[in-house]
Design an enzyme around this catalytic site. Structure first.
Site, PDB file in Angstrom:
ATOM      1  CG  ASP A  24      -2.048   0.988   1.104  1.00 51.42           C
ATOM      2  OD1 ASP A  24      -2.067   1.744   0.114  1.00 51.42           O
ATOM      3  OD2 ASP A  24      -2.914   1.010   1.993  1.00 51.42           O
ATOM      4  CB  ALA A  25       3.456   2.395  -2.029  1.00 52.41           C
ATOM      5  CE  LYS A  26      -4.090   4.730  -0.128  1.00 56.89           C
ATOM      6  NZ  LYS A  26      -3.482   3.878   0.917  1.00 56.89           N
ATOM      7  NE  ARG A  27       6.102   5.259  -3.752  1.00 61.65           N
ATOM      8  CZ  ARG A  27       6.079   5.207  -2.431  1.00 61.65           C
ATOM      9  NH1 ARG A  27       4.966   5.475  -1.775  1.00 61.65           N
ATOM     10  NH2 ARG A  27       7.157   4.895  -1.745  1.00 61.65           N
TER      11      ARG A  27
END
Length: 281
Positions: free
Chosen positions: A97-100
């Site tokens: 879960d890094a939402k890049r």
């Protein structure tokens, strides 16, 4: 680069065998304190490795939130690398879960960080933000296809602020969120038993019947537990797409630590409730 089975194939198998529960690994300062741990790298490592050891052999998906590791710098990222390795070794799929989200070579570099098979942080899937335009995600889409990984694209998120972007209506009369779902449906067309390109859709959003959630891909659903949604809400929110939902529970499980047995019991309870709700729909 060795190519694995596509993420969608592996996820469908894991969900069928273990149930669809995703447990978040969110070692924020307040949870570390609740566990009696210091807000430092040692506390971070104890927290993360305890969660992995307790549940990685029984849940389909673990979802570490990279920000809570990154805040400790390189030593925190090293803990994240080890946690990902240990989770995957125990049979759980890892969604980072890094939402890049960026463009061009920068997006390609983000993709290589998490989706290249030889990267230290290689994960089975990555959360990404499409709000520089869905086409900006192409480097991540391409590398995911090459490596057998997947993506979860922010589409209809559970935070109240998300609506000002995701529910905005385009010139063609379709909302931005619906546009993202349509792109994902196109990515997954013809894939069996499940496509590898999923959407993030909040379990707290209520009636979503105006949206076509039938994207032939997984729907990562935050909001179960502490945010107020329950497993029983899933059929009402997701309708015919409920079998492809991956419900995420974080605090609802994590607050039972640091006792490993209590963590396992909490995960097992949520998994059973989710399986019952999905099967009965």
């Amino acid at each position: 680069m060795t190519v694995m089975e596509p993420f969608g194939v592996r996820l469908r198998r894991a969900m069928d065998e273990r149930g669809p529960l995703c447990v978040g690994i969110d070692p924020h300062a307040s949870l570390l304190a609740e566990w009696g741990l210091n807000d430092d790298v040692a506390g971070l490592e104890r927290f993360s490795r305890t969660v992995v050891a307790a549940v990685a052999d029984r849940v389909a998906v673990l979802k570490p939130q990279s920000a809570f590791f990154e805040r400790f710098g390189s030593r925190g990222v090293a803990v994240l690398e080890k946690s990902v390795e240990e989770a995957r070794a125990a049979g759980a799929l890892v969604v980072m879960d890094a939402k890049r989200g960026d463009i061009g070579s920068t997006m390609a570099a983000y993709a290589e960080s998490f989706l290249h098979k030889d990267a230290p942080l290689f994960s089975d899937a990555l959360t990404v933000s499409p709000y520089l335009g869905y086409g900006s995600l192409k480097p991540a889409v391409d590398l995911a296809c090459e490596s057998g990984a997947g993506l979860f694209v922010l589409a209809l998120t559970s935070n109240p602020e998300g609506g000002e972007v995701q529910h905005a209506v385009r010139g063609d009369g379709r909302t931005v969120g619906a546009t993202m779902l349509a792109h994902l449906a196109a990515e997954n067309a013809g894939e069996e038993p499940l496509g590898s390109f999923g959407a993030v859709v909040g379990a707290t959003l209520g009636d979503l019947s105006s949206y076509d959630l039938g994207i032939n891909g997984p729907l990562l659903a935050p909001g179960i537990g502490a945010q107020g949604a329950t497993p029983a809400d899933l059929p009402r929110v997701f309708g015919a797409a409920v079998r492809n939902v991956v419900p995420n529970v974080s605090r609802g499980v994590l607050r039972h630590g640091p006792d490993a047995t209590a963590l396992r019991r909490a995960a097992d309870r949520f998994a059973a409730e989710i399986r019952t709700a999905v099967t009965a729909s």
